[in-house]
Design a protein around this motif. Structure first.
Motif, short mmCIF file in Angstrom:
data_model
loop_
_atom_site.label_atom_id
_atom_site.label_comp_id
_atom_site.label_asym_id
_atom_site.label_seq_id
_atom_site.Cartn_x
_atom_site.Cartn_y
_atom_site.Cartn_z
N ARG A 155 0.86 -1.27 0.00
CA ARG A 155 -0.09 0.13 -0.05
C ARG A 155 0.85 1.15 0.00
N PRO A 156 0.19 2.24 -0.63
CA PRO A 156 1.23 3.48 -0.59
C PRO A 156 1.20 3.90 0.90
N ILE A 157 2.29 5.18 0.99
CA ILE A 157 2.68 5.36 2.24
C ILE A 157 1.20 6.31 2.92
N LYS A 158 0.70 6.93 2.11
CA LYS A 158 -0.63 7.56 2.40
C LYS A 158 -1.81 6.62 1.71
N PRO A 159 -2.93 6.48 2.34
CA PRO A 159 -3.25 7.18 3.33
C PRO A 159 -2.61 6.87 4.76
N GLU A 160 -2.90 7.70 5.58
CA GLU A 160 -2.49 7.36 6.93
C GLU A 160 -3.50 6.56 7.65
N LEU A 161 -3.17 5.14 8.16
CA LEU A 161 -4.16 4.44 8.82
C LEU A 161 -4.68 4.91 10.26
N VAL A 162 -5.85 5.17 10.73
CA VAL A 162 -6.05 5.53 12.01
C VAL A 162 -7.46 4.84 12.33
N LEU A 163 -7.70 4.89 13.72
CA LEU A 163 -8.97 4.13 14.19
C LEU A 163 -10.13 4.79 13.77
N PRO A 164 -10.97 3.86 13.52
CA PRO A 164 -12.36 4.25 12.84
C PRO A 164 -12.78 5.50 13.32
N LYS A 165 -12.83 5.68 14.47
CA LYS A 165 -13.55 6.89 15.15
C LYS A 165 -12.67 8.16 14.82
N LEU A 166 -11.26 7.86 14.59
CA LEU A 166 -10.54 9.27 14.25
C LEU A 166 -10.67 9.58 12.60
N VAL A 167 -11.66 8.88 11.95
CA VAL A 167 -11.70 9.29 10.30
C VAL A 167 -12.80 10.46 10.57
N PRO A 168 -12.61 11.50 9.93
CA PRO A 168 -13.45 12.70 10.20
C PRO A 168 -14.87 12.50 9.51
N LYS A 169 -15.81 13.07 10.07
CA LYS A 169 -17.25 12.83 9.62
C LYS A 169 -17.42 13.55 8.22
N ARG A 170 -18.18 13.01 7.18
CA ARG A 170 -18.15 13.32 6.01
C ARG A 170 -19.43 14.33 5.78
N ARG A 171 -19.19 15.64 5.56
CA ARG A 171 -20.31 16.44 5.33
C ARG A 171 -20.57 16.62 3.93
N MET A 172 -21.93 16.44 3.31
CA MET A 172 -22.42 16.39 2.29
C MET A 172 -22.20 17.83 1.44
N ASP A 173 -22.16 18.94 2.33
CA ASP A 173 -22.53 20.26 1.98
C ASP A 173 -21.07 21.08 1.93
N THR A 174 -20.10 20.42 1.83
CA THR A 174 -18.73 20.91 1.48
C THR A 174 -18.10 19.98 0.53
N LEU A 175 -17.35 20.50 -0.41
CA LEU A 175 -16.46 19.63 -1.30
C LEU A 175 -15.61 18.89 -0.65
N GLU A 176 -15.02 19.16 0.41
CA GLU A 176 -14.10 18.58 0.93
C GLU A 176 -14.58 17.31 1.77
N GLY A 177 -15.96 17.38 2.09
CA GLY A 177 -16.64 16.51 2.93
C GLY A 177 -17.17 15.35 1.82
N ARG A 178 -17.39 15.71 0.80
CA ARG A 178 -17.82 14.95 -0.31
C ARG A 178 -16.63 14.28 -0.80
N ALA A 179 -15.52 14.60 -0.97
CA ALA A 179 -14.30 14.17 -1.43
C ALA A 179 -13.99 13.18 -0.38
N GLY A 180 -13.84 13.60 0.88
CA GLY A 180 -13.76 12.40 2.20
C GLY A 180 -14.33 11.45 2.21
N LEU A 181 -15.96 11.35 1.56
CA LEU A 181 -16.52 10.32 1.54
C LEU A 181 -16.11 9.45 0.45
N LEU A 182 -15.67 10.22 -0.71
CA LEU A 182 -15.28 9.30 -1.90
C LEU A 182 -13.99 8.40 -1.59
N HIS A 183 -13.25 9.34 -0.73
CA HIS A 183 -12.08 8.84 -0.53
C HIS A 183 -12.25 7.50 0.65
N SER A 184 -13.13 7.53 1.29
CA SER A 184 -13.27 6.46 1.99
C SER A 184 -13.73 5.16 1.17
#
Ligand SMILES: [Fe+2]
Ligand SMILES: [Fe+2]
Length: 265
Positions: free
Chosen positions: A54-83
């Motif tokens: 696996r590549p060096i990134k993404p950094e692996l963290v505990l499930p509760k440390l993955v930020p909540k994904r908001r649909m009303d921001t581009l970053e939030g939607r990107a985070g959801l797609l990233h997961s």
């Protein structure tokens, strides 16, 4: 001539996502064109091979440390797609692991998991391309590793693997995808909706493959699939299944009406 299971292990160890995807597509094609052999009896030795690559990134963290994904921001939607991209990346790895690790299964078992691996590579590419089209990429957010952890917990038994990875973890995907798709539908992100439809369609097939081989192994050992599943879920500490369940997709994925009734109970 290359051998399917040994090559699957080599691809599993490859750390570069793009290379992993293209090697997997060539492996699939090569096997279809009879340019790859299959040795079902060989017990491959993975000592000294570090995987999953696996590549060096993404950094692996505990499930509760993955930020909540908001649909009303581009970053939030990107985070959801990233997961989703991360799940598909791990799904490629888990399918490759099912191919190389377990010997002495029927030829069709290896062919089924090769097909799953190829479809996961396709899903990863779809999600990753879309992520790039909105200005992000795989590795831009932290991710958690619970899918791969279940793979690692079930290295000693193909029956446990079939029970707990496709029939549990991937089946949870069947439950989760429709609501994610609807969140993208609400904000009219048509491409994301299309991709999620493809994923849902193919994932039904993956769970079906899990059911096929789990039931095959149960009948070989004269076990009731329901009792065997219950015991394996406890022994390997499977996550407790929570509603809402996508009953229609689960039915198409080969769960019996008795199994579906137990879920609803
Ligand atoms: Fe997938
Ligand atoms: Fe899958």
């Amino acid at each position: 001539m290359l051998e399917l299971r040994a090559t699957a292990l080599a691809i599993l160890a490859n750390a570069d996502p793009q290379a992993k995807v293209s090697q997997l597509f060539s492996l699939f094609e090569g096997y279809q064109n009879q340019q790859i052999t299959l040795d079902i009896t060989h017990q491959l030795d993975a000592q000294g091979i570090s995987f999953p690559g696996r590549p060096i990134k993404p950094e692996l963290v505990l499930p509760k440390l993955v930020p909540k994904r908001r649909m009303d921001t581009l970053e939030g939607r990107a985070g959801l797609l990233h997961s989703l991209a991360h799940i598909e990346f791990n799904a490629m790895n888990l399918a490759l692991d099912a191919v190389w690790r377990f010997s002495d299964m029927p030829k069709e078992y290896y062919e089924d998991w090769l097909k799953v691996a190829k479809e996961e590579a396709y899903h990863f590419s779809l999600v990753n391309e879309h992520l790039h089209s909105i200005g992000f990429g795989y590795g831009d957010f932290p991710a958690h590793n619970s899918l791969w952890e279940m793979v690692e917990r079930t290295t000693d038994s193909v029956m446990a693997r079939m029970a707990l990875v496709p029939r549990t973890m991937e089946a949870r995907g069947l439950d989760a995808v429709p609501s994610i798709r609807d969140r993208f539908k609400q904000i009219k992100e048509d491409r994301a909706v299309e991709i999620l439809e493809i994923i849902l369609r193919d994932e039904i097939g993956h769970v079906l493959i899990g059911n096929r081989w789990f039931n095959f192994l149960c009948s070989k050992e004269n076990l009731s699939p329901i009792t065997a599943y219950r015991e394996l879920a406890a022994k390997y500490r499977a996550p407790v299944l929570k509603p809402p369940f996508n009953m229609e997709a689960r039915k198409r994925a080969g769960f019996t009406s008795e199994e579906l009734d137990l879920l609803g109970a």
